[in-house]
Enzyme design. Structure first.
Site, PDB file in Angstrom:
ATOM      1  N   HIS A 181       0.828  -1.212   0.000  1.00  0.00           N
ATOM      2  CA  HIS A 181       0.000   0.000   0.000  1.00  0.00           C
ATOM      3  C   HIS A 181       0.858   1.255   0.000  1.00  0.00           C
ATOM      4  O   HIS A 181       2.088   1.213   0.148  1.00  0.00           O
ATOM      5  CB  HIS A 181      -0.952  -0.002   1.198  1.00  0.00           C
ATOM      6  CG  HIS A 181      -0.279   0.083   2.539  1.00  0.00           C
ATOM      7  ND1 HIS A 181       0.181   1.267   3.071  1.00  0.00           N
ATOM      8  CD2 HIS A 181       0.005  -0.879   3.462  1.00  0.00           C
ATOM      9  CE1 HIS A 181       0.711   1.042   4.252  1.00  0.00           C
ATOM     10  NE2 HIS A 181       0.630  -0.254   4.522  1.00  0.00           N
TER      11      HIS A 181
ATOM     12  N   CYS B  78       2.771  -5.121   6.631  1.00  0.00           N
ATOM     13  CA  CYS B  78       2.460  -4.641   5.292  1.00  0.00           C
ATOM     14  C   CYS B  78       3.702  -4.036   4.641  1.00  0.00           C
ATOM     15  O   CYS B  78       4.635  -3.612   5.317  1.00  0.00           O
ATOM     16  CB  CYS B  78       1.346  -3.604   5.339  1.00  0.00           C
ATOM     17  SG  CYS B  78      -0.279  -4.289   5.737  1.00  0.00           S
TER      18      CYS B  78
END
Length: 239
Positions: free
Chosen positions: A198, A214
């Protein structure tokens, strides 16, 4: 096999306590290697900065046409290894494969023909790293951030930020969302892995161990990568 935010095992998931070491034994096969001139060496001290150039002024300047503003940032304060560039890259993986090397804070988009695009990334903090194989299952532009229950319980600063969204209690997509301008949701063994690739509005976190697992890129880079991916792109994360 259940999917958690914990350590990925080889070619799958292994439920290991998040408090343990980020990587289990064994690791993964070698996915590819950067040609010597593009290899990532340990950073010298003090950290090198990047000379200003018209090319990077354009890449990391304001990004028009988005529903929320994407501001330029001072890329000259970043280690030049973490700026987007095309590199010589030898790999048996087919074009379109995404290979992440957490130790080098690098994400490679394999182009084939001995080339790849290298992006600088931020990766998981100690105890939150992972390795293995996944695939891009869902792609979202300006996604809502829906933190898992474990994160809300672990971090008392999360709950006050949450409001009702279409997908549950979270932070609506936009400038306040920790997922930035784009997110690619990763699945393994047919289930949501809990991990995402992301964007971020914090370029100073690229090249650091910062997340709960992440993989983050600056917004300009995640938009560029997002435009090249489809659902089903293979993602390999080295141990």
């Amino acid at each position: 096999m259940s999917v958690t935010r914990r350590v990925f095992g080889i070619m799958g998931l292994a439920g290991v306590s998040a408090g343990l070491s980020a990587c289990n034994g064994g690791g993964l096969p070698v996915f590819g290697s950067v040609a010597p001139e593009a290899s990532a060496a340990p950073p010298p001290a003090p950290r090198p900065h990047t000379p200003r150039s018209a090319r990077y002024d354009a890449i990391y300047g304001e990004f028009p046409g988005e529903p929320f503003p994407i501001a330029a940032f001072d890329y000259t304060q970043m280690d030049p290894r973490h700026l987007r560039r095309s590199v010589a890259y030898s790999s048996h993986e087919p074009a379109g494969t995404i290979v992440i090397e957490p130790a080098d804070y690098a994400l490679y988009y394999v182009e084939g023909g001995g080339r790849a695009t290298r992006y600088g990334v931020g990766v998981g903090k100690e105890g939150f790293g992972w390795n293995g194989e996944a695939k891009v299952a869902v792609r979202r532009s300006w996604p809502d951030w829906i933190p898992p229950r474990e994160m809300i319980e672990r971090d008392p600063t999360v709950a006050p930020r949450l409001t009702q969204t279409a997908r549950g209690m979270g932070v609506p997509g936009g400038l306040d969302s920790p997922l930035g301008a784009r997110a690619m949701i990763l699945a393994a063994n047919g289930q949501d892995s809990g991990y995402r690739i992301h964007g971020t509005t914090e370029p100073d976190t690229i090249g650091t161990n910062v997340s709960s697992g992440c993989i983050r890129l600056v917004n300009q880079d995640v938009i560029h990568l997002y435009g090249r991916t489809v659902q089903s792109n293979r993602v390999l994360v080295a141990a």
